[in-house]
Write a protein that holds these residues in place. Structure first.
Motif, short mmCIF file in Angstrom:
data_model
loop_
_atom_site.label_atom_id
_atom_site.label_comp_id
_atom_site.label_asym_id
_atom_site.label_seq_id
_atom_site.Cartn_x
_atom_site.Cartn_y
_atom_site.Cartn_z
N GLN A 103 0.77 -1.04 0.54
CA GLN A 103 -0.06 -0.11 0.04
C GLN A 103 1.28 1.32 -0.42
N TYR A 104 0.66 2.47 -0.71
CA TYR A 104 0.90 4.02 -0.78
C TYR A 104 0.22 4.32 -0.31
N ASP A 105 0.22 5.35 1.11
CA ASP A 105 0.02 5.83 1.71
C ASP A 105 -0.36 7.88 1.06
N TRP A 106 -0.99 8.38 0.29
CA TRP A 106 0.13 9.83 -0.19
C TRP A 106 -1.47 10.86 0.96
N THR A 107 -0.92 11.74 0.45
CA THR A 107 -1.49 13.42 1.43
C THR A 107 -1.50 14.55 -0.09
N TYR A 108 -2.52 15.44 0.18
CA TYR A 108 -2.03 16.55 -0.77
C TYR A 108 -2.62 17.48 -0.18
N GLN A 109 -1.94 18.65 -0.43
CA GLN A 109 -2.54 19.86 0.06
C GLN A 109 -2.85 21.34 -0.54
N CYS A 110 -3.99 21.26 -1.19
CA CYS A 110 -4.60 21.99 -2.22
C CYS A 110 -5.01 23.77 -0.85
N THR A 111 -5.13 24.55 -2.42
CA THR A 111 -4.82 25.76 -2.10
C THR A 111 -6.42 26.11 -2.54
N PRO A 112 -7.29 27.24 -1.36
CA PRO A 112 -8.42 27.40 -0.99
C PRO A 112 -8.39 28.42 -2.02
N PRO A 113 -9.78 28.65 -2.17
CA PRO A 113 -10.38 29.49 -2.92
C PRO A 113 -10.29 30.63 -2.90
#
Length: 339
Positions: A329-339
């Motif tokens: 298993q590969y665990d990923w995270t992502y940080q988005c930019t709020p509008p």
């Protein structure tokens, strides 16, 4: 001995006093009795002293021995070692247990000097603990045959399931018989083997200069000899996920690829499937291996970026269905930019 002589002297004095109070005829009889009694005591005490002296000299002349006193655990280990040809291993931690299922390269297989070969064992997890990827195979004793001191298990093995362990070994250069022993080790550093006595896994080979294991057909082609009882298996999986860089607007979908490098120890068919954190499972995929090596599989992943500045996370996994069961298993995270 000094006490005995003092006792004799006292008795003589007492008899002397008693004699002085008696008639002459009685004195003669009592004197005779006293002398006989004293002589008997002297003879008895001298004999006892002689026995003690002889015993002391005999004991001093005997060679000293250093026979160890065995604990219950050590005594059981000695009994197991003398009742089986395999060496006794360290007692396993409660919950860790393994069972030998099958192996390649049977004991007594003969190789030419310096020939490389792969030894494979299939073990079953018969304990109550899951063997994680942090578990290791460690060299215990004997001839290492160019094996590493430690090798990661490389996969998660649940209780009741089996795992294939392969070591790349090399026959020594000199003719003879060679034995090597290995064990499993958990993340706490405790080692364990197979069966109730925790036997190590092992290999016994013969090396002979009169044997040729590999035949060269052309400068670029060799004939590979497959050992009897060979067990085809996936031995390793690595995952690479190409997730986009952080910063996309929150709420948008994330589309990225994930690659899995599947390594097998010989020729055979591998079946597997992809799994995603949102519950999606791919159809079963088949990969054909013509020889030992690595093949790459790619899957398309879609994730939804979070609607806040916290970001989002998920995972993607590949599960080998046959010839053996392995899941990575590969665990990923992502940080988005709020509008």
């Amino acid at each position: 001995m000094k006490k005995s002589m003092l006792l004799i002297i006292c008795m003589i004095l007492i008899f002397t006093i008693m004699l002085s109070a008696c008639k002459p005829s009685e004195q003669s009889l009592m004197a005779t009795d006293a002398i006989n009694t004293a002589q008997a005591i002297i003879i008895e005490q001298t004999a006892k002293a002689k026995i003690i002296e002889d015993f002391t000299q005999t004991a001093a002349a005997m060679p000293a021995t250093n026979t160890p006193i065995l604990t219950n655990t050590e005594a059981a280990a000695v009994e197991a070692a003398t009742s089986t040809k395999q060496p006794v291993a360290q007692q396993a931690t409660s919950g860790d247990a393994a069972q030998f299922v099958e192996e390649t390269v049977p004991d007594g297989t003969t190789f030419a000097p310096g020939v490389s070969f792969t030894k494979t064992w299939r073990l079953k997890n018969t304990g109550t603990y899951t063997w994680t990827s942090d578990y290791q195979v460690i060299f215990l004793r004997g001839d290492a045959m160019n094996s590493p001191a430690t090798q990661a298990l490389g996969s998660s093995v649940s209780p009741g399931t089996t795992v294939v362990i392969s070591l790349n070994l090399k026959a020594p250069e000199a003719d003879g018989t060679y034995e090597g022993y290995w064990m499993l080790r958990n993340p706490s550093g405790r080692s364990f083997g197979t069966g109730g006595n925790n036997f190590p896994i092992s290999t016994v080979i013969k090396v002979s200069s009169n044997v040729t294991t590999t035949t060269t057909v052309t400068p670029t082609t060799t004939t590979t000899v497959t050992p009897t009882n060979f067990v085809f298996a996936v031995t390793d999986i690595t995952i690479i996920s190409h997730i986009p860089a952080n910063g996309q607007p929150c709420g948008q979908e994330l589309n990225f690829e994930t690659q899995a490098n599947i390594t097998a120890n010989g020729s055979g068919i591998v079946k597997y499937r992809w799994q995603n954190y949102d519950g999606n499972v791919s159809d079963t995929v088949t990969a054909s291996f013509s020889s030992a090596g690595t093949q790459t599989s790619t899957t398309q992943n879609t994730g939804v970026a979070a609607t806040t500045d916290i970001g989002s996370s998920g995972w993607v996994a590949i599960e080998i269905l046959s010839p053996n069961n392995i899941r990575k298993q590969y665990d990923w995270t992502y940080q988005c930019t709020p509008p």
